[in-house]
Write a protein that holds these residues in place. Structure first.
Motif, PDB file in Angstrom:
ATOM      1  N   ASN A   1       0.850  -1.182   0.000  1.00 34.47           N
ATOM      2  CA  ASN A   1       0.000   0.000   0.000  1.00 34.47           C
ATOM      3  C   ASN A   1       0.884   1.230   0.000  1.00 34.47           C
ATOM      4  O   ASN A   1       2.097   1.151   0.143  1.00 34.47           O
ATOM      5  N   TYR A   2       0.264   2.375  -0.196  1.00 36.97           N
ATOM      6  CA  TYR A   2       1.012   3.623  -0.238  1.00 36.97           C
ATOM      7  C   TYR A   2       1.718   3.866   1.090  1.00 36.97           C
ATOM      8  O   TYR A   2       1.129   3.754   2.153  1.00 36.97           O
ATOM      9  N   GLY A   3       3.001   4.212   1.028  1.00 40.49           N
ATOM     10  CA  GLY A   3       3.781   4.476   2.231  1.00 40.49           C
ATOM     11  C   GLY A   3       4.653   3.323   2.640  1.00 40.49           C
ATOM     12  O   GLY A   3       5.477   3.456   3.537  1.00 40.49           O
ATOM     13  N   SER A   4       4.491   2.167   1.989  1.00 41.15           N
ATOM     14  CA  SER A   4       5.320   1.005   2.277  1.00 41.15           C
ATOM     15  C   SER A   4       5.933   0.520   0.967  1.00 41.15           C
ATOM     16  O   SER A   4       5.215   0.190   0.016  1.00 41.15           O
TER      17      SER A   4
ATOM     18  N   VAL B   1      15.223  -7.443  -0.717  1.00 41.42           N
ATOM     19  CA  VAL B   1      16.374  -7.042   0.092  1.00 41.42           C
ATOM     20  C   VAL B   1      15.935  -6.441   1.421  1.00 41.42           C
ATOM     21  O   VAL B   1      16.417  -6.818   2.482  1.00 41.42           O
ATOM     22  N   SER B   2      15.008  -5.473   1.352  1.00 43.97           N
ATOM     23  CA  SER B   2      14.603  -4.763   2.561  1.00 43.97           C
ATOM     24  C   SER B   2      13.314  -4.003   2.286  1.00 43.97           C
ATOM     25  O   SER B   2      12.831  -3.961   1.146  1.00 43.97           O
ATOM     26  N   GLU B   3      12.767  -3.408   3.322  1.00 47.50           N
ATOM     27  CA  GLU B   3      11.625  -2.509   3.192  1.00 47.50           C
ATOM     28  C   GLU B   3      12.051  -1.099   3.580  1.00 47.50           C
ATOM     29  O   GLU B   3      13.010  -0.908   4.331  1.00 47.50           O
ATOM     30  N   THR B   4      11.345  -0.112   3.063  1.00 51.26           N
ATOM     31  CA  THR B   4      11.654   1.274   3.371  1.00 51.26           C
ATOM     32  C   THR B   4      10.383   2.100   3.282  1.00 51.26           C
ATOM     33  O   THR B   4       9.382   1.656   2.694  1.00 51.26           O
ATOM     34  N   ASP B   5      10.424   3.294   3.861  1.00 51.77           N
ATOM     35  CA  ASP B   5       9.261   4.187   3.826  1.00 51.77           C
ATOM     36  C   ASP B   5       9.405   5.244   2.743  1.00 51.77           C
ATOM     37  O   ASP B   5       8.578   6.129   2.623  1.00 51.77           O
ATOM     38  N   SER B   6      10.454   5.176   1.953  1.00 51.68           N
ATOM     39  CA  SER B   6      10.745   6.210   0.964  1.00 51.68           C
ATOM     40  C   SER B   6      10.870   5.605  -0.422  1.00 51.68           C
ATOM     41  O   SER B   6      11.401   4.512  -0.595  1.00 51.68           O
ATOM     42  N   TYR B   7      10.343   6.316  -1.426  1.00 56.14           N
ATOM     43  CA  TYR B   7      10.511   5.869  -2.809  1.00 56.14           C
ATOM     44  C   TYR B   7      11.549   6.711  -3.538  1.00 56.14           C
ATOM     45  O   TYR B   7      11.575   6.765  -4.763  1.00 56.14           O
ATOM     46  N   GLU B   8      12.425   7.408  -2.791  1.00 61.02           N
ATOM     47  CA  GLU B   8      13.489   8.184  -3.406  1.00 61.02           C
ATOM     48  C   GLU B   8      14.505   7.259  -4.077  1.00 61.02           C
ATOM     49  O   GLU B   8      14.407   6.036  -4.004  1.00 61.02           O
ATOM     50  N   ASP B   9      15.497   7.873  -4.687  1.00 64.74           N
ATOM     51  CA  ASP B   9      16.478   7.108  -5.460  1.00 64.74           C
ATOM     52  C   ASP B   9      17.155   6.016  -4.637  1.00 64.74           C
ATOM     53  O   ASP B   9      17.338   6.144  -3.429  1.00 64.74           O
ATOM     54  N   LEU B  10      17.520   4.956  -5.330  1.00 66.99           N
ATOM     55  CA  LEU B  10      18.446   3.976  -4.788  1.00 66.99           C
ATOM     56  C   LEU B  10      19.585   3.822  -5.786  1.00 66.99           C
ATOM     57  O   LEU B  10      19.482   4.212  -6.945  1.00 66.99           O
ATOM     58  N   SER B  11      20.699   3.254  -5.342  1.00 63.62           N
ATOM     59  CA  SER B  11      21.876   3.147  -6.205  1.00 63.62           C
ATOM     60  C   SER B  11      22.538   1.797  -5.980  1.00 63.62           C
ATOM     61  O   SER B  11      22.832   1.416  -4.844  1.00 63.62           O
ATOM     62  N   LEU B  12      22.757   1.066  -7.077  1.00 59.78           N
ATOM     63  CA  LEU B  12      23.384  -0.256  -7.035  1.00 59.78           C
ATOM     64  C   LEU B  12      24.820  -0.150  -7.523  1.00 59.78           C
ATOM     65  O   LEU B  12      25.101   0.520  -8.513  1.00 59.78           O
ATOM     66  N   ALA B  13      25.736  -0.814  -6.835  1.00 56.37           N
ATOM     67  CA  ALA B  13      27.145  -0.799  -7.241  1.00 56.37           C
ATOM     68  C   ALA B  13      27.804  -2.106  -6.826  1.00 56.37           C
ATOM     69  O   ALA B  13      27.300  -2.836  -5.960  1.00 56.37           O
ATOM     70  N   GLU B  14      28.930  -2.397  -7.455  1.00 56.80           N
ATOM     71  CA  GLU B  14      29.739  -3.545  -7.060  1.00 56.80           C
ATOM     72  C   GLU B  14      30.764  -3.083  -6.036  1.00 56.80           C
ATOM     73  O   GLU B  14      31.599  -2.226  -6.313  1.00 56.80           O
ATOM     74  N   ILE B  15      30.690  -3.641  -4.830  1.00 53.50           N
ATOM     75  CA  ILE B  15      31.618  -3.302  -3.749  1.00 53.50           C
ATOM     76  C   ILE B  15      32.376  -4.569  -3.363  1.00 53.50           C
ATOM     77  O   ILE B  15      31.789  -5.531  -2.883  1.00 53.50           O
ATOM     78  N   ARG B  16      33.671  -4.562  -3.649  1.00 52.29           N
ATOM     79  CA  ARG B  16      34.537  -5.703  -3.355  1.00 52.29           C
ATOM     80  C   ARG B  16      33.979  -6.996  -3.958  1.00 52.29           C
ATOM     81  O   ARG B  16      33.956  -8.047  -3.315  1.00 52.29           O
TER      82      ARG B  16
ATOM     83  N   ALA C   1      25.901  -4.170  -3.810  1.00 51.11           N
ATOM     84  CA  ALA C   1      25.547  -3.350  -2.661  1.00 51.11           C
ATOM     85  C   ALA C   1      24.573  -2.275  -3.130  1.00 51.11           C
ATOM     86  O   ALA C   1      24.649  -1.806  -4.266  1.00 51.11           O
ATOM     87  N   ILE C   2      23.653  -1.882  -2.253  1.00 47.71           N
ATOM     88  CA  ILE C   2      22.607  -0.928  -2.605  1.00 47.71           C
ATOM     89  C   ILE C   2      22.573   0.191  -1.574  1.00 47.71           C
ATOM     90  O   ILE C   2      22.455  -0.068  -0.370  1.00 47.71           O
ATOM     91  N   GLY C   3      22.681   1.421  -2.035  1.00 44.01           N
ATOM     92  CA  GLY C   3      22.487   2.575  -1.179  1.00 44.01           C
ATOM     93  C   GLY C   3      21.063   3.072  -1.327  1.00 44.01           C
ATOM     94  O   GLY C   3      20.551   3.178  -2.438  1.00 44.01           O
ATOM     95  N   PHE C   4      20.400   3.371  -0.210  1.00 41.48           N
ATOM     96  CA  PHE C   4      19.016   3.829  -0.278  1.00 41.48           C
ATOM     97  C   PHE C   4      18.686   4.682   0.949  1.00 41.48           C
ATOM     98  O   PHE C   4      19.502   4.811   1.870  1.00 41.48           O
ATOM     99  N   ILE C   5      17.479   5.266   0.957  1.00 41.17           N
ATOM    100  CA  ILE C   5      17.028   6.131   2.048  1.00 41.17           C
ATOM    101  C   ILE C   5      15.847   5.474   2.740  1.00 41.17           C
ATOM    102  O   ILE C   5      14.940   4.957   2.090  1.00 41.17           O
ATOM    103  N   GLY C   6      15.841   5.511   4.080  1.00 41.85           N
ATOM    104  CA  GLY C   6      14.725   4.993   4.851  1.00 41.85           C
ATOM    105  C   GLY C   6      14.664   5.651   6.216  1.00 41.85           C
ATOM    106  O   GLY C   6      15.686   5.754   6.909  1.00 41.85           O
TER     107      GLY C   6
END
Length: 279
Positions: free
Chosen positions: A132-135, A154-169, A173-178
């Motif tokens: 639903n909206y907000g999840s 991967v996870s849940e968050t309360d934000s639909y802002e940008d996420l960023s995927l990269a290869e780390i070692r 890996a995923i950077g995101f906002i929550g």
């Protein structure tokens, strides 16, 4: 409303020269009522040099991501109308499109998308709204040798802002906002580990970028507070994350991207006054 008009339909044929250029054609249609009144409308047509996608509606927000995967131009895009998440790569001058999955815009809409080259293979991360909206849920996907996409939550968050995927070692890996916190999800080979990177009680966080620089994870995001956007850039040292503001004082920024130039972190950003670059 009490009159009818007869319009003569004209068929115009345009043959583009044999070259690698794209063309834009503009037509002006004017209708006169014979009493001095008229109505005009301009229409633009675009003629693309191959190879190109057929034109489609891909939605709004961050619904398109481009990368070079194993030396091949590749994209992931969300078809907002049909609800399809698609991957395409340029194979011998032909774009080959494959469907990753269906995500209906009414019940499971896709928002942010990120594409990366993980060990020479395409890897994706995206935000969808399954409940639903907000999840919102964050998903990661990889393609096996048979060409089938394997999608895991991967996870849940309360934000639909940008996420960023990269290869780390060597791992995704995923950077995101929550919860107004910048977070990092790292895959350790068996499961995803989530850590808080930066937390704030002032303003909101958005526009995150994640990169591996000198074998270390680096993250960039914008902290927006009272009409000012403060760019934060940092990396993880021996035990904790350290961030600094770029270029040191608050600037009014509305977007940006983290990258590496000659092994040095660099940030390209956009402000109301124009673009900028700092490193």
């Amino acid at each position: 409303p009490d009159k009818s008009y007869n319009l003569e339909i004209l068929k115009l044929t345009f043959t583009a020269p044999s070259s690698n250029k794209d063309y834009s054609l503009e037509f002006l249609l004017t209708i006169e009522d014979g009493k001095g009144g008229e109505d005009s409308q301009r229409t633009n047509f675009f003629v693309y040099h191959e190879p190109h996608f057929e034109r489609t509606t891909i939605g709004d927000g961050s619904s398109f991501s481009f990368r070079t995967i194993n030396g091949k131009p590749s994209v992931i895009f969300y078809d907002y109308i049909e609800g399809n998440l698609n991957f395409a790569s340029l194979e011998e001058n032909i774009w080959k499109v494959s469907n990753i999955g269906n995500y209906d815009r009414f019940n499971n809409r896709v928002y942010s998308i990120s594409l990366a080259d993980i060990n020479g293979a395409p890897s994706i991360a995206f935000l969808a709204n399954p409940d639903n909206y907000g999840s919102y849920s964050i998903y990661h996907g990889s393609r096996n040798t048979d060409g089938k996409w394997i999608i895991n939550k991967v996870s849940e968050t309360d934000s639909y802002e940008d996420l960023s995927l990269a290869e780390i070692r060597g791992m995704p890996a995923i950077g995101f906002i929550g919860m107004e916190t910048a977070k990092l999800a790292s895959f350790n080979g068996n499961f995803w580990e989530i850590e808080d990177v930066y937390e704030t009680n002032e303003g909101v966080l958005f526009d995150v970028s994640l990169e591996e620089i000198l074998n270390e994870p680096w993250m960039k995001f914008v902290q927006y507070n009272q009409l000012e956007g403060d760019i934060k850039v940092g990396n993880k040292g021996d035990s904790s994350w350290l961030f600094e503001s770029i270029p040191g004082d608050n600037i009014t920024t509305i977007g940006g991207s983290l990258g590496v130039i000659n092994s040095v972190p660099a940030v390209a950003f956009r402000t109301y006054g124009g673009p900028g670059l700092c490193g």
